[in-house]
Motif scaffolding. Structure first.
Motif, short mmCIF file in Angstrom:
data_model
loop_
_atom_site.label_atom_id
_atom_site.label_comp_id
_atom_site.label_asym_id
_atom_site.label_seq_id
_atom_site.Cartn_x
_atom_site.Cartn_y
_atom_site.Cartn_z
N THR A 187 29.45 45.39 38.95
CA THR A 187 30.62 44.54 39.14
C THR A 187 31.44 44.99 40.33
N LEU A 188 31.99 44.02 41.04
CA LEU A 188 33.00 44.25 42.07
C LEU A 188 34.33 43.72 41.57
N ASN A 189 35.36 44.53 41.65
CA ASN A 189 36.73 44.11 41.31
C ASN A 189 37.58 44.21 42.57
N TYR A 190 38.41 43.23 42.83
CA TYR A 190 39.20 43.25 44.05
C TYR A 190 40.61 42.73 43.79
N LYS A 191 41.56 43.39 44.40
CA LYS A 191 42.96 43.00 44.29
C LYS A 191 43.27 41.99 45.37
N LEU A 192 43.81 40.83 44.97
CA LEU A 192 44.12 39.77 45.91
C LEU A 192 45.59 39.78 46.33
N SER A 193 46.48 40.20 45.43
CA SER A 193 47.91 40.31 45.70
C SER A 193 48.50 41.18 44.61
N ASP A 194 49.83 41.25 44.55
CA ASP A 194 50.46 42.07 43.52
C ASP A 194 50.14 41.57 42.11
N SER A 200 33.52 39.85 40.52
CA SER A 200 32.21 39.21 40.62
C SER A 200 31.20 40.15 39.98
N GLU A 201 30.30 39.59 39.17
CA GLU A 201 29.35 40.43 38.46
C GLU A 201 27.96 39.81 38.44
N PHE A 202 26.97 40.67 38.35
CA PHE A 202 25.58 40.28 38.14
C PHE A 202 25.15 40.88 36.81
#
Length: 255
Positions: A187-194, A200-202
């Protein structure tokens, strides 16, 4: 085809969302489980609003199209600083099946699960780990139950790359009746804003005597405040006995 048998479409995200403190994070949305532990004396309620899946498969009655709506939920409470108890329920469900013979609709309740999650101290500021033991009891109605108890052990290792990106992998090993299965969820986890974050996961799953099952999913999370989050996710199957399309909304509270 029972599209809810796969643990790949259970509960929970494969790693912590960065919107919350390191010692706690909600486990939804997604497939695996996070490394955060619910604080002692607190209760986390994680609820889908609901989850929807759609599948097409060949049958004796021609092409069969199945739509399922299900409201699964998970309750978590801290037993110690590094240990929590989990109680899950696949919830109420409705299913519609269309084929050459016509259309049928069923409704009922899903299975109940009990688990224990323990955080492992790696003495690392960026890397976290947790272990999970869970039993899913076949208490649900026939169309919405696994048909037998499932015993699962799993682990998640997460690494905070920087303030924006974190990566993780969840491994789940399950005994389903007399067959073993393994599920891997990078899995990828990403912060977009506060307040906004995404993942996204496979998902790769292999069960004895069955073909490989693979799927992709992505979603966003909005932190309403430090104790409440909203989420939305979509996914689609790539191969095997997985829904062609899935998605849903969810909410989580920390009391």
């Amino acid at each position: 085809m029972k599209i809810w048998q796969s643990t790949a479409f259970g509960l929970a995200l494969a790693s912590s969302m960065p919107s919350f403190a390191a010692e706690f994070s909600f486990d939804r949305p997604g497939t695996g489980f996070g490394t955060g532990i619910t604080p002692m004396g607190k209760l986390a309620w994680e609820q889908s609003l609901p989850t929807v899946s759609y599948s097409k498969a060949s049958s004796d009655n021609g092409l069969e199209k199945t739509t399922t709506i299900q409201g699964d939920m998970l309750f978590r409470t801290g037993l110690a600083q590094d240990l929590e108890l989990q109680v899950g329920w696949d919830g109420p469900a409705w299913q519609q099946v269309k084929n050459a013979m016509g259309k049928t609709e069923t409704h009922g309740l899903g299975d109940v699960s009990v688990g224990v999650k323990k955080a492992i101290d790696l003495h690392d500021d960026r890397m976290t780990m947790a272990l999970l033991g869970r039993v899913s009891f076949a208490t649900g109605n026939t169309d919405f139950s696994n048909g037998h108890d499932i015993y699962t052990i799993g682990s998640t290792v997460a690494y905070q790359q920087d303030d924006i990106l974190s990566t993780s992998i969840t491994m789940l090993y399950a005994l389903e009746g007399s067959d073993w299965s393994v599920t891997a969820v990078p899995t990828l986890n990403y912060k977009l804003s506060d307040k906004w974050s995404g993942y996204s996961e496979f998902v790769y799953r292999k069960k004895e005597s069955q073909s490989d099952q693979t799927s992709l999913a992505t979603g966003v999370v909005y932190a309403l405040n430090a104790r409440t989050q909203l989420d939305a996710s979509v996914g689609f199957g790539l191969a095997g006995d997985t829904p062609d399309y899935s998605g849903g909304l969810g909410v989580a509270f920390l009391f």
